[in-house]
Design an enzyme around this catalytic site. Structure first.
Site, short mmCIF file in Angstrom:
data_model
loop_
_atom_site.label_atom_id
_atom_site.label_comp_id
_atom_site.label_asym_id
_atom_site.label_seq_id
_atom_site.Cartn_x
_atom_site.Cartn_y
_atom_site.Cartn_z
N SER A 1 0.85 -1.20 0.00
CA SER A 1 0.00 0.00 0.00
C SER A 1 0.88 1.24 0.00
CB SER A 1 -0.87 0.00 1.27
OG SER A 1 -1.37 1.30 1.55
N TYR B 1 -3.14 -0.11 10.11
CA TYR B 1 -2.99 -0.48 8.69
C TYR B 1 -1.60 -0.11 8.19
CZ TYR B 1 -4.38 -0.65 3.72
OH TYR B 1 -4.48 -0.94 2.37
P1 NAP Z 1 -11.93 -5.28 -0.12
O1 NAP Z 1 -12.79 -4.85 -1.26
O2 NAP Z 1 -12.34 -5.00 1.28
O3 NAP Z 1 -11.64 -6.85 -0.28
C1 NAP Z 1 -10.93 -7.52 0.70
C2 NAP Z 1 -11.00 -9.01 0.41
O4 NAP Z 1 -10.30 -9.72 1.42
C3 NAP Z 1 -12.43 -9.53 0.38
O5 NAP Z 1 -12.56 -10.51 -0.64
C4 NAP Z 1 -12.56 -10.22 1.75
O6 NAP Z 1 -13.50 -11.26 1.66
C5 NAP Z 1 -11.13 -10.75 1.94
N1 NAP Z 1 -10.78 -11.00 3.34
C6 NAP Z 1 -10.82 -10.12 4.37
N2 NAP Z 1 -10.42 -10.72 5.51
C7 NAP Z 1 -10.13 -12.02 5.19
C8 NAP Z 1 -9.67 -13.14 5.93
N3 NAP Z 1 -9.42 -13.08 7.24
N4 NAP Z 1 -9.47 -14.31 5.27
C9 NAP Z 1 -9.70 -14.39 3.95
N5 NAP Z 1 -10.14 -13.36 3.18
C10 NAP Z 1 -10.35 -12.19 3.81
O7 NAP Z 1 -10.47 -4.64 -0.26
P2 NAP Z 1 -9.67 -4.12 -1.54
O8 NAP Z 1 -9.80 -2.64 -1.65
O9 NAP Z 1 -9.98 -4.99 -2.72
O10 NAP Z 1 -8.18 -4.40 -1.03
C11 NAP Z 1 -7.55 -5.64 -1.29
C12 NAP Z 1 -6.11 -5.51 -0.80
O11 NAP Z 1 -5.52 -4.35 -1.40
C13 NAP Z 1 -6.00 -5.31 0.71
O12 NAP Z 1 -4.83 -5.95 1.17
C14 NAP Z 1 -5.84 -3.78 0.84
O13 NAP Z 1 -5.16 -3.44 2.03
C15 NAP Z 1 -5.01 -3.50 -0.37
N6 NAP Z 1 -5.03 -2.12 -0.86
C16 NAP Z 1 -6.22 -1.54 -1.17
C17 NAP Z 1 -6.19 -0.23 -1.72
C18 NAP Z 1 -7.42 0.52 -2.10
O14 NAP Z 1 -7.32 1.75 -2.31
N7 NAP Z 1 -8.56 -0.12 -2.23
C19 NAP Z 1 -4.96 0.40 -1.92
C20 NAP Z 1 -3.78 -0.24 -1.53
C21 NAP Z 1 -3.85 -1.53 -1.03
P3 NAP Z 1 -14.37 -11.69 2.95
O15 NAP Z 1 -14.65 -10.46 3.75
O16 NAP Z 1 -15.57 -12.34 2.37
O17 NAP Z 1 -13.50 -12.67 3.67
C1 GCO Z 2 -7.04 5.14 3.60
C2 GCO Z 2 -7.16 4.22 2.41
C3 GCO Z 2 -5.78 3.75 1.99
C4 GCO Z 2 -5.89 2.87 0.77
C5 GCO Z 2 -4.58 2.35 0.31
C6 GCO Z 2 -3.68 3.42 -0.16
O1 GCO Z 2 -7.90 5.07 4.48
O2 GCO Z 2 -6.08 5.93 3.59
O3 GCO Z 2 -7.98 3.10 2.71
O4 GCO Z 2 -5.16 3.10 3.04
O5 GCO Z 2 -6.69 1.80 1.03
O6 GCO Z 2 -4.00 1.50 1.22
O7 GCO Z 2 -2.58 2.80 -0.81
#
Ligand code: NAP
Ligand code: GCO
Length: 264
Positions: free
Chosen positions: A144, A157
């Site tokens: 992230s 986080y």
């Molecule tokens: P999301 O829409 O909340 O999806 C998270 C996924 O993880 C869901 O499929 C959830 O399914 C699963 N999950 C959560 N807890 C779990 C557990 N204990 N065991 C197995 N599966 C689990 O999140 P996202 O935005 O797609 O983010 C995915 C990844 O990218 C995360 O690591 C997040 O930190 C990272 N990320 C996101 C962003 C952003 O801006 N969105 C940016 C940087 C990094 P269930 O709840 O059904 O288990």
């Molecule tokens: C926040 C956001 C971020 C993004 C992502 C950025 O609350 O600042 O959720 O953490 O998810 O991780 O790279």
């Protein structure tokens, strides 16, 4: 272009029920990989299987809480027996809790650490022995921007994602000699359910202040989409990146490079 092909490879994407993981899995499938995925809830596994099918992808789904080491070992064992050795692991499953640090319970802090940092350790530990026997593999940890920067309310986080960056570098260091490449992908601000609260339209119909803030801080001038991660994911999962190890590839529209526009 053969070096980007994943034909004959088995990819396990954790948390691929929707959002970033789902689209990373789609990208890997489009490059030829067999997709295996998990989430912690049967309903999200079942829904995702149908969504993958609509895309012509026969993904195999498992219900497995990635923080439960016994359940992870059973899932990996089942995959190896029924499908084959996992060539590509994408540690995508993750959660966030946005709470001012001094208001955050220790249990809330450790819950985020468990999913976002300890679980990638559990998952990697479960797949590496077979990768070594097979002659190599790829591990991609979804980091992230908070692997590099902090902000209010995301202490747990940021601590987890900062740790995940270093776990990535350590796996690369410890297992590079076995032809295992471990890298990170660091998405910027991506429009998924996880960031939906930061993009909520205000009662007066205006943009959420954070929405406007992120757009002003991103040279690309937009939020990322999960599809923006497709190419970087295939690159790090393929033989095109066989000499890339311990690297965090930020897919952030330039936000980490940019000090921000001078206020008018
Ligand atoms: P999301 O829409 O909340 O999806 C998270 C996924 O993880 C869901 O499929 C959830 O399914 C699963 N999950 C959560 N807890 C779990 C557990 N204990 N065991 C197995 N599966 C689990 O999140 P996202 O935005 O797609 O983010 C995915 C990844 O990218 C995360 O690591 C997040 O930190 C990272 N990320 C996101 C962003 C952003 O801006 N969105 C940016 C940087 C990094 P269930 O709840 O059904 O288990
Ligand atoms: C926040 C956001 C971020 C993004 C992502 C950025 O609350 O600042 O959720 O953490 O998810 O991780 O790279």
């Amino acid at each position: 272009m053969e070096m980007f092909s994943l034909k004959g490879k088995i990819a396990l994407v954790t948390g691929a029920g929707h959002g970033i993981g789902f689209y990373m899995a789609k990208a890997l499938a489009d490059a030829g990989a067999t997709i295996v995925f998990n989430t912690s809830r049967k309903e999200s596994v079942d829904t995702a299987i149908l969504e993958f099918k609509k895309l012509g992808i026969d993904a195999i789904g498992y219900v497995c809480d990635v923080t439960n080491e016994q359940a992870v070992l059973e899932m990996v064992n089942k995959i190896e027996n029924e499908i084959g050795v996992i060539d590509i692991l994408v540690n995508n499953a993750g959660i966030i809790k946005r709470i001012p640090m001094c208001d955050m319970e220790v249990s809330e802090f450790t819950k985020v650490l468990d999913v976002d940092l300890v679980a990638p350790f559990i998952m990697a530990k479960a797949v590496i022995p077979s990768m070594i026997k097979k002659g190599g593999g790829k591990i991609i940890n979804v980091c992230s921007m908070m692997s590099e920067l902090g902000r209010e309310t995301v202490s747990a986080y940021a601590a987890a994602k900062g740790g995940l960056k270093m776990l990535t570098k350590n796996i690369a260091s410890e297992y590079g000699e076995y032809n295992i490449q471990c890298n990170g992908i660091g998405p910027g601000y991506i429009a998924t359910s996880q960031t939906a609260p930061l993009r909520e339209v205000q009662p007066d119909g205006s943009k959420h202040p954070f929405d406007s803030f992120i757009i002003s801080k991103t040279p690309a001038g937009r939020w990322g989409t999960p599809e923006d991660l497709a190419g970087p994911t295939v690159f790090l999962a393929s033989s095109a990146s066989n000499f890339v190890n311990g690297h965090i590839l930020y897919v952030d529209g330039g936000i980490l490079a940019y000090i921000g526009k001078q206020p008018k």
